[in-house]
Design a protein around this motif. Structure first.
Motif, PDB file in Angstrom:
ATOM      1  N   VAL A  88      -7.635  -5.055  10.366  1.00 35.71           N
ATOM      2  CA  VAL A  88      -6.634  -4.984  10.968  1.00 35.71           C
ATOM      3  C   VAL A  88      -5.542  -4.908   9.865  1.00 35.71           C
ATOM      4  CG1 VAL A  88      -4.592  -5.748  12.425  1.00 35.71           C
ATOM      5  CG2 VAL A  88      -6.625  -5.781  13.195  1.00 35.71           C
ATOM      6  N   PRO A  89      -4.980  -3.718   9.414  1.00 36.90           N
ATOM      7  CA  PRO A  89      -3.893  -3.622   8.514  1.00 36.90           C
ATOM      8  C   PRO A  89      -2.766  -4.472   8.518  1.00 36.90           C
ATOM      9  CG  PRO A  89      -3.847  -1.692   9.704  1.00 36.90           C
ATOM     10  CD  PRO A  89      -5.205  -2.658  10.354  1.00 36.90           C
ATOM     11  N   LEU A  90      -1.804  -5.079   7.866  1.00 37.56           N
ATOM     12  CA  LEU A  90      -0.822  -6.178   8.090  1.00 37.56           C
ATOM     13  C   LEU A  90       0.501  -5.211   8.747  1.00 37.56           C
ATOM     14  CD1 LEU A  90       0.001  -7.213   4.333  1.00 37.56           C
ATOM     15  CD2 LEU A  90      -0.752  -8.888   6.831  1.00 37.56           C
ATOM     16  N   GLY A  91       0.860  -3.871   8.694  1.00 36.82           N
ATOM     17  CA  GLY A  91       1.299  -3.226   9.195  1.00 36.82           C
ATOM     18  C   GLY A  91       1.232  -3.238  11.222  1.00 36.82           C
ATOM     19  N   ALA A 161     -11.297 -13.261  -0.921  1.00 39.49           N
ATOM     20  CA  ALA A 161     -11.281 -11.868  -0.371  1.00 39.49           C
ATOM     21  C   ALA A 161      -9.547 -11.650   0.412  1.00 39.49           C
ATOM     22  CB  ALA A 161     -11.818 -11.497   0.873  1.00 39.49           C
ATOM     23  N   LEU A 162      -9.458 -12.943   1.144  1.00 38.29           N
ATOM     24  CA  LEU A 162      -8.022 -13.280   1.622  1.00 38.29           C
ATOM     25  C   LEU A 162      -6.785 -12.574   0.873  1.00 38.29           C
ATOM     26  CD1 LEU A 162      -6.369 -13.746   4.965  1.00 38.29           C
ATOM     27  CD2 LEU A 162      -6.761 -16.048   3.395  1.00 38.29           C
ATOM     28  N   LEU A 163      -7.247 -13.540   0.009  1.00 41.43           N
ATOM     29  CA  LEU A 163      -5.715 -13.485  -1.623  1.00 41.43           C
ATOM     30  C   LEU A 163      -5.811 -11.942  -1.896  1.00 41.43           C
ATOM     31  CD1 LEU A 163      -4.942 -16.534  -3.115  1.00 41.43           C
ATOM     32  CD2 LEU A 163      -3.559 -15.816  -1.308  1.00 41.43           C
ATOM     33  N   ARG A 164      -6.557 -11.619  -2.309  1.00 43.84           N
ATOM     34  CA  ARG A 164      -6.742 -10.238  -2.807  1.00 43.84           C
ATOM     35  C   ARG A 164      -6.387  -8.894  -1.198  1.00 43.84           C
ATOM     36  NH1 ARG A 164     -11.940 -11.711  -4.618  1.00 43.84           N
ATOM     37  NH2 ARG A 164     -12.891 -10.870  -2.937  1.00 43.84           N
ATOM     38  N   ASN A 165      -7.032  -9.128  -0.458  1.00 40.17           N
ATOM     39  CA  ASN A 165      -6.649  -8.423   0.693  1.00 40.17           C
ATOM     40  C   ASN A 165      -4.948  -8.192   0.858  1.00 40.17           C
ATOM     41  OD1 ASN A 165      -6.596  -6.351   2.399  1.00 40.17           O
ATOM     42  ND2 ASN A 165      -8.060  -7.561   4.152  1.00 40.17           N
ATOM     43  N   MET A 166      -4.507  -9.429   0.917  1.00 39.21           N
ATOM     44  CA  MET A 166      -2.863  -9.782   1.791  1.00 39.21           C
ATOM     45  C   MET A 166      -2.483  -8.345   0.140  1.00 39.21           C
ATOM     46  SD  MET A 166      -3.068 -13.059   3.170  1.00 39.21           S
ATOM     47  CE  MET A 166      -0.799 -12.353   4.414  1.00 39.21           C
ATOM     48  N   PHE A 167      -2.270  -8.912  -0.960  1.00 42.58           N
ATOM     49  CA  PHE A 167      -2.006  -8.162  -2.260  1.00 42.58           C
ATOM     50  C   PHE A 167      -1.910  -7.192  -1.830  1.00 42.58           C
ATOM     51  CE2 PHE A 167      -1.423 -13.364  -3.530  1.00 42.58           C
ATOM     52  CZ  PHE A 167       0.179 -13.674  -3.583  1.00 42.58           C
ATOM     53  N   ALA A 168      -3.025  -6.748  -2.075  1.00 41.01           N
ATOM     54  CA  ALA A 168      -3.237  -5.399  -1.690  1.00 41.01           C
ATOM     55  C   ALA A 168      -2.052  -4.753  -0.532  1.00 41.01           C
ATOM     56  CB  ALA A 168      -5.270  -4.732  -2.050  1.00 41.01           C
ATOM     57  N   GLN A 169      -2.063  -4.907   0.090  1.00 41.07           N
ATOM     58  CA  GLN A 169      -1.058  -4.652   0.650  1.00 41.07           C
ATOM     59  C   GLN A 169       0.267  -4.622   0.903  1.00 41.07           C
ATOM     60  OE1 GLN A 169      -3.211  -3.899   5.524  1.00 41.07           O
ATOM     61  NE2 GLN A 169      -5.327  -5.274   4.127  1.00 41.07           N
ATOM     62  N   MET A 170       0.366  -6.211   0.421  1.00 40.42           N
ATOM     63  CA  MET A 170       2.119  -6.797   0.086  1.00 40.42           C
ATOM     64  C   MET A 170       2.424  -5.473   0.319  1.00 40.42           C
ATOM     65  SD  MET A 170       1.881 -10.480   0.108  1.00 40.42           S
ATOM     66  CE  MET A 170       3.847 -10.968  -0.998  1.00 40.42           C
ATOM     67  N   GLN A 171       2.294  -4.901  -0.944  1.00 41.41           N
ATOM     68  CA  GLN A 171       3.933  -3.916  -1.787  1.00 41.41           C
ATOM     69  C   GLN A 171       4.140  -2.650  -1.010  1.00 41.41           C
ATOM     70  OE1 GLN A 171       3.692  -4.128  -5.753  1.00 41.41           O
ATOM     71  NE2 GLN A 171       2.709  -5.220  -6.105  1.00 41.41           N
ATOM     72  N   ALA A 172       3.074  -2.487   0.000  1.00 42.75           N
ATOM     73  CA  ALA A 172       3.476  -1.304   0.664  1.00 42.75           C
ATOM     74  C   ALA A 172       3.744  -1.594   1.928  1.00 42.75           C
ATOM     75  CB  ALA A 172       2.277  -0.977   1.702  1.00 42.75           C
ATOM     76  N   HIS A 173       4.091  -3.272   2.719  1.00 42.69           N
ATOM     77  CA  HIS A 173       5.792  -3.317   3.322  1.00 42.69           C
ATOM     78  C   HIS A 173       6.989  -4.146   2.803  1.00 42.69           C
ATOM     79  CE1 HIS A 173       2.361  -2.376   6.071  1.00 42.69           C
ATOM     80  NE2 HIS A 173       1.374  -3.069   5.243  1.00 42.69           N
ATOM     81  N   PRO A 174       7.952  -3.129   2.455  1.00 45.13           N
ATOM     82  CA  PRO A 174       9.000  -3.975   1.966  1.00 45.13           C
ATOM     83  C   PRO A 174       9.379  -5.277   2.162  1.00 45.13           C
ATOM     84  CG  PRO A 174       9.187  -1.435   1.639  1.00 45.13           C
ATOM     85  CD  PRO A 174       7.755  -1.969   3.257  1.00 45.13           C
ATOM     86  N   ARG A 175       9.564  -5.227   3.509  1.00 40.13           N
ATOM     87  CA  ARG A 175      10.178  -6.329   3.565  1.00 40.13           C
ATOM     88  C   ARG A 175       9.052  -7.747   3.180  1.00 40.13           C
ATOM     89  NH1 ARG A 175      11.662  -6.116  10.197  1.00 40.13           N
ATOM     90  NH2 ARG A 175      12.117  -8.328   9.397  1.00 40.13           N
ATOM     91  N   LEU A 176       8.224  -8.045   3.418  1.00 44.17           N
ATOM     92  CA  LEU A 176       7.064  -8.711   3.341  1.00 44.17           C
ATOM     93  C   LEU A 176       7.077  -9.047   1.912  1.00 44.17           C
ATOM     94  CD1 LEU A 176       5.116 -10.862   3.901  1.00 44.17           C
ATOM     95  CD2 LEU A 176       3.305  -8.900   3.769  1.00 44.17           C
ATOM     96  N   TRP A 177       7.275  -8.231   1.005  1.00 42.95           N
ATOM     97  CA  TRP A 177       7.640  -8.458  -0.675  1.00 42.95           C
ATOM     98  C   TRP A 177       8.464  -8.997  -0.816  1.00 42.95           C
ATOM     99  CZ3 TRP A 177       3.789  -9.475  -3.869  1.00 42.95           C
ATOM    100  CH2 TRP A 177       4.037  -9.100  -5.559  1.00 42.95           C
ATOM    101  N   ASP A 178       9.413  -8.675  -0.169  1.00 42.91           N
ATOM    102  CA  ASP A 178      10.784  -8.734  -1.059  1.00 42.91           C
ATOM    103  C   ASP A 178      10.913 -10.698  -0.469  1.00 42.91           C
ATOM    104  OD1 ASP A 178      13.491  -9.246  -1.532  1.00 42.91           O
ATOM    105  OD2 ASP A 178      13.783  -9.568   0.510  1.00 42.91           O
ATOM    106  N   GLN A 179      10.170 -11.038   0.850  1.00 38.85           N
ATOM    107  CA  GLN A 179      10.150 -12.291   1.236  1.00 38.85           C
ATOM    108  C   GLN A 179       9.229 -13.159   0.153  1.00 38.85           C
ATOM    109  OE1 GLN A 179      11.761 -13.987   3.591  1.00 38.85           O
ATOM    110  NE2 GLN A 179      10.691 -15.829   4.710  1.00 38.85           N
ATOM    111  N   TYR A 180       8.547 -12.762  -0.031  1.00 41.26           N
ATOM    112  CA  TYR A 180       6.939 -12.909  -1.485  1.00 41.26           C
ATOM    113  C   TYR A 180       8.128 -13.390  -2.327  1.00 41.26           C
ATOM    114  CZ  TYR A 180       3.171 -14.677  -3.413  1.00 41.26           C
ATOM    115  OH  TYR A 180       2.558 -15.193  -4.900  1.00 41.26           O
ATOM    116  N   ARG A 181       8.767 -12.410  -2.771  1.00 42.97           N
ATOM    117  CA  ARG A 181       9.262 -12.316  -4.344  1.00 42.97           C
ATOM    118  C   ARG A 181      10.371 -13.946  -4.573  1.00 42.97           C
ATOM    119  NH1 ARG A 181      14.148 -10.675  -5.484  1.00 42.97           N
ATOM    120  NH2 ARG A 181      13.858  -9.065  -3.391  1.00 42.97           N
TER     121      ARG A 181
END
Length: 254
Positions: A88-91, A161-181
């Protein structure tokens, strides 16, 4: 039931047995919005295989969180992990879907996190190594400790695999990436800059340098080997070698 609870054995006309008393609910366990208590049978969703760092999820949340039900938190984190393992994709992972998969009410999630981004960032941070506690013995020691944290984080990303998957998808979701940043990257960067400022004050770092640039010189090799060259060597002595090489160039000149 004992006589003390009102049972009268064999007495004619005696009243029947007193109704059983319910044990009071544990006030420390937050109820879900549908009346269930987390951990009282709410199903968790195991992934198809072991996920590196899954046990760290609950431990990391306990370090950073408010008093919470560990069972409910584990069920919620396991639900997200299970959904991602299922492709299931993050979105498409919503609070409603997480609650349904975890077997808790949405209010249980919202009592802990303000929204999906907050939840996902805490899940990521719970799988990552804990932020370092700097020894403060010298600027070099503190820099080596910060770089060692980056090295261990890179190794964790390689093995999870969880971290690789999440980081691969995070930057396509600006709100999520901004929160992590804002909650993870920027505080760590500020910590590194504070160490360099202390180095200027102690005479270990030249005062005429751009500390933002100096900071990038320290973290650049670690980022290169953990992000752009994920197969590159990350030997245990690498942080010390980077720190010594850069410090050689930024120390005050005689």
């Amino acid at each position: 039931m004992s006589l003390a609870d009102g049972e009268n054995h064999g007495a004619p006309g005696a009243p029947g047995p007193a109704p059983a008393r319910r044990r009071p609910a544990d006030p420390a366990a937050p109820a879900t919005d549908d009346g269930a208590t987390p951990g009282s049978g709410a199903p968790t969703v195991p992934g198809p295989g072991a996920v590196p760092g899954r046990e760290a999820c609950a431990e990391g949340a306990a370090r950073r969180g408010r008093p919470r039900s560990e069972a409910a938190e584990r069920a919620i984190f396991d639900a997200v992990i299970g959904l991602m393992e299922g492709g299931v994709p993050l979105g498409d992972i919503s609070i409603e879907r997480i609650a349904r998969t975890a077997g808790v009410g949405k209010a249980t999630i919202y009592r802990r996190w303000s929204g999906k981004e907050d939840l996902l960032v805490e899940l990521i941070r719970s799988v990552e190594p804990p932020d370092p506690e700097l020894p403060g013995t010298s600027v070099r020691d503190d820099l080596v400790m910060l770089l060692e944290f980056m090295r261990r984080r890179g190794l964790a990303k390689r093995s999870s695999a969880l971290l690789r998957n999440m980081f691969a998808q995070m930057q396509a979701h600006p709100r999520l990436w901004d929160q992590y940043r804002r909650t993870a990257i920027e505080p760590r960067r500020r910590l590194g800059l504070q160490v360099l400022e202390r180095g200027v004050a102690s005479g270990e770092v030249r005062a005429d340098l751009d500390l933002e640039l100096v900071h990038d010189l320290f973290v650049g090799p670690l980022l290169l080997r953990t992000v752009l060259q994920p197969d590159a060597d990350l030997a245990p002595d690498f942080p010390a070698r980077v720190a010594d090489t850069v410090l050689d160039g930024v120390r005050p000149r005689n």
